[in-house]
Design a protein around this motif. Structure first.
Motif, short mmCIF file in Angstrom:
data_model
loop_
_atom_site.label_atom_id
_atom_site.label_comp_id
_atom_site.label_asym_id
_atom_site.label_seq_id
_atom_site.Cartn_x
_atom_site.Cartn_y
_atom_site.Cartn_z
N ALA A 1 0.82 -1.22 0.00
CA ALA A 1 0.00 0.00 0.00
C ALA A 1 0.85 1.26 0.00
O ALA A 1 0.43 2.29 0.51
CB ALA A 1 -0.95 0.01 1.19
N GLU A 2 2.06 1.18 -0.57
CA GLU A 2 2.87 2.38 -0.73
C GLU A 2 2.26 3.21 -1.86
O GLU A 2 2.05 2.71 -2.97
CB GLU A 2 4.32 2.01 -1.07
N THR A 3 1.97 4.45 -1.57
CA THR A 3 1.24 5.28 -2.53
C THR A 3 2.07 5.51 -3.79
O THR A 3 3.29 5.65 -3.75
CB THR A 3 0.89 6.64 -1.90
N MET A 4 1.38 5.54 -4.90
CA MET A 4 1.98 5.92 -6.18
C MET A 4 1.31 7.22 -6.61
O MET A 4 0.16 7.22 -7.05
CB MET A 4 1.75 4.82 -7.22
N THR A 5 2.03 8.32 -6.46
CA THR A 5 1.47 9.61 -6.83
C THR A 5 1.50 9.77 -8.35
O THR A 5 2.13 8.99 -9.07
CB THR A 5 2.27 10.75 -6.19
N ALA A 6 0.81 10.81 -8.82
CA ALA A 6 0.79 11.07 -10.26
C ALA A 6 2.20 11.33 -10.78
O ALA A 6 2.55 10.90 -11.89
CB ALA A 6 -0.12 12.28 -10.54
N ALA A 7 3.02 12.02 -9.96
CA ALA A 7 4.40 12.31 -10.38
C ALA A 7 5.20 11.02 -10.53
O ALA A 7 6.00 10.87 -11.47
CB ALA A 7 5.06 13.23 -9.37
N GLN A 8 4.99 10.07 -9.60
CA GLN A 8 5.71 8.80 -9.69
C GLN A 8 5.28 8.00 -10.92
O GLN A 8 6.10 7.38 -11.58
CB GLN A 8 5.48 7.99 -8.42
N MET A 9 4.01 8.03 -11.23
CA MET A 9 3.54 7.33 -12.42
C MET A 9 4.11 7.97 -13.69
O MET A 9 4.51 7.27 -14.63
CB MET A 9 2.01 7.35 -12.46
N LEU A 10 4.15 9.31 -13.70
CA LEU A 10 4.73 10.01 -14.85
C LEU A 10 6.21 9.67 -14.98
O LEU A 10 6.72 9.45 -16.08
CB LEU A 10 4.54 11.52 -14.68
N GLY A 11 6.90 9.62 -13.83
CA GLY A 11 8.32 9.26 -13.85
C GLY A 11 8.54 7.86 -14.37
O GLY A 11 9.48 7.62 -15.14
N GLY A 12 7.67 6.92 -13.98
CA GLY A 12 7.79 5.56 -14.49
C GLY A 12 7.63 5.49 -15.99
O GLY A 12 8.35 4.77 -16.68
N ALA A 13 6.70 6.27 -16.52
CA ALA A 13 6.51 6.32 -17.98
C ALA A 13 7.75 6.88 -18.67
O ALA A 13 8.15 6.42 -19.74
CB ALA A 13 5.27 7.16 -18.31
N ALA A 14 8.38 7.88 -18.04
CA ALA A 14 9.59 8.48 -18.61
C ALA A 14 10.74 7.48 -18.61
O ALA A 14 11.53 7.42 -19.57
CB ALA A 14 9.98 9.73 -17.83
N VAL A 15 10.86 6.68 -17.55
CA VAL A 15 11.90 5.66 -17.50
C VAL A 15 11.75 4.68 -18.65
O VAL A 15 12.71 4.36 -19.37
CB VAL A 15 11.87 4.91 -16.15
N LEU A 16 10.54 4.19 -18.85
CA LEU A 16 10.30 3.24 -19.94
C LEU A 16 10.57 3.88 -21.30
O LEU A 16 11.11 3.23 -22.20
CB LEU A 16 8.87 2.71 -19.86
N THR A 17 10.20 5.15 -21.46
CA THR A 17 10.47 5.86 -22.71
C THR A 17 11.98 5.95 -22.96
O THR A 17 12.46 5.73 -24.08
CB THR A 17 9.87 7.27 -22.67
N GLY A 18 12.73 6.25 -21.91
CA GLY A 18 14.18 6.32 -22.04
C GLY A 18 14.80 5.00 -22.43
O GLY A 18 15.73 4.93 -23.24
N VAL A 19 14.27 3.91 -21.87
CA VAL A 19 14.78 2.58 -22.20
C VAL A 19 14.54 2.27 -23.67
O VAL A 19 15.43 1.77 -24.38
CB VAL A 19 14.12 1.51 -21.31
N VAL A 20 13.33 2.57 -24.16
CA VAL A 20 13.01 2.31 -25.56
C VAL A 20 13.91 3.14 -26.48
O VAL A 20 14.44 2.63 -27.48
CB VAL A 20 11.52 2.62 -25.84
N LEU A 21 14.11 4.41 -26.16
CA LEU A 21 14.97 5.27 -26.96
C LEU A 21 16.41 4.76 -26.97
O LEU A 21 17.09 4.79 -28.00
CB LEU A 21 14.94 6.70 -26.44
N ALA A 22 16.90 4.31 -25.82
CA ALA A 22 18.27 3.81 -25.73
C ALA A 22 18.45 2.58 -26.60
O ALA A 22 19.45 2.44 -27.32
CB ALA A 22 18.61 3.49 -24.27
N GLN A 23 17.48 1.67 -26.57
CA GLN A 23 17.58 0.47 -27.39
C GLN A 23 17.49 0.81 -28.87
O GLN A 23 18.22 0.25 -29.69
CB GLN A 23 16.47 -0.52 -27.00
#
Length: 306
Positions: A266-288
């Motif tokens: 039950a650790e909260t996931m704020t909107a900022a954390q969700m946005l950050g997670g999306a950015a991480v995945l975007t960075g991974v795709v761009l790197a590959q």
């Protein structure tokens, strides 16, 4: 557009899957019902039988079959990984799973710089952009927390950030070793040499050494499997992919860990954390994609003229 060689595509697939598996590690540490360093010891102890089996697997080349003898750099890899697990497991105890795992994965900054200087893996501009996007996402995940996570969030975040230094040392040491040794042998000896160090650390800190429940033992056994499948997969991929690309792709780990922490603890996931997670995945795709484009360009340059 040229297609990636199947071996490279397979390495990327294994790497992404391994990074996702590693996202289970902080959850299992929380469930292990032992001290933080003791959880690291049990991770190594439960992994050793599996690693020994891998060393003698039937399909292994004759030169790489069996445990062999440890190279000096394997002892260094073990030391780096012991420091990595010691600091990281304590950060998990003090701060949120999302923050502990995200700040630990600031490793790509160090790995990219050293790989550029030592291995001449000069990154492209697009790769540097991908790295910036991924790290910005990781930082957003950390700073976007609601502040009510963990017993001592500031100390936990500090431990997690220091962990990035140890993990970078381990990453680069394994990268050098992979030029001369199979991943199974590196994993076997770095684990075998690291286990007594973690046990000594747990004893010195006066930790609870054994789990107090069946669920705790199951979590410790799970950590062993995560070590073999997750860290072993990363070590295998380091022999086939650039160190910088591998380090960025492992940033999938904090996204998985944050989601599991939200679901299980039950650790909260704020909107900022969700946005950050999306950015991480975007960075991974761009790197590959950047790495794929570079390989394609090198293949065209090397092709004979008609």
């Amino acid at each position: 557009m040229r297609r990636m060689p199947s071996s490279r595509a397979a390495a990327l697939t294994v790497l992404v899957a391994s990074a996702a598996v590693l996202g289970l590690a902080p959850i299992l540490v929380r469930l292990a019902d032992t001290g933080p360093a003791a959880a690291g010891f049990w991770r190594f102890a439960f992994a050793l039988p599996w690693l020994m089996l891998l060393a003698f697997r039937p399909g292994a080349p004759a030169a790489g079959r069996g445990p062999g003898r440890p190279a000096p750099l394997m002892a260094l890899a073990a030391l780096f990984f012991v420091l990595d697990l010691g600091f990281w497991h304590y950060s998990i105890a003090f701060t949120s799973v999302a923050n502990a795992t995200t700040l630990t994965n600031l490793t790509p900054v160090i790995v990219t710089a050293v790989a550029w200087l030592a291995f001449r893996e000069r990154p492209r501009v697009l790769f540097l952009l991908a790295l910036a996007v991924a790290l910005a996402g990781a930082w957003t995940m950390s700073t976007g927390a609601d502040g009510r996570q963990g017993a001592n969030p500031r100390l936990g975040d500090l431990f997690a950030a220091v962990t990035a230094l140890w993990y970078a040392g381990y990453f680069l040491t394994v990268k050098v070793l992979r030029g001369r040794h199979p991943a199974s042998r590196i994993m076997l000896w770095s684990t075998a040499l690291g286990a007594p160090l973690l046990l000594g650390l747990a004893l010195a800190l006066g930790e609870d050494l054994t789990p107090g429940s069946a669920a705790g033992w199951a979590a410790c056994a799970g950590l062993g499997l995560v070590h073999v499948a997750g860290q072993g997969g990363v070590a295998w991929a380091l022999g086939r992919l650039p160190a910088a690309l591998t380090a960025v792709t492992v940033l999938i780990q904090p996204v998985v860990a944050a989601l599991l922490g939200w679901l299980l603890f039950a650790e909260t996931m704020t909107a900022a954390q969700m946005l950050g997670g999306a950015a991480v995945l975007t960075g991974v795709v761009l790197a590959q994609w950047s790495s794929r484009q570079r390989k394609g360009a090198e293949a065209v340059a090397a092709a004979p003229l008609p």
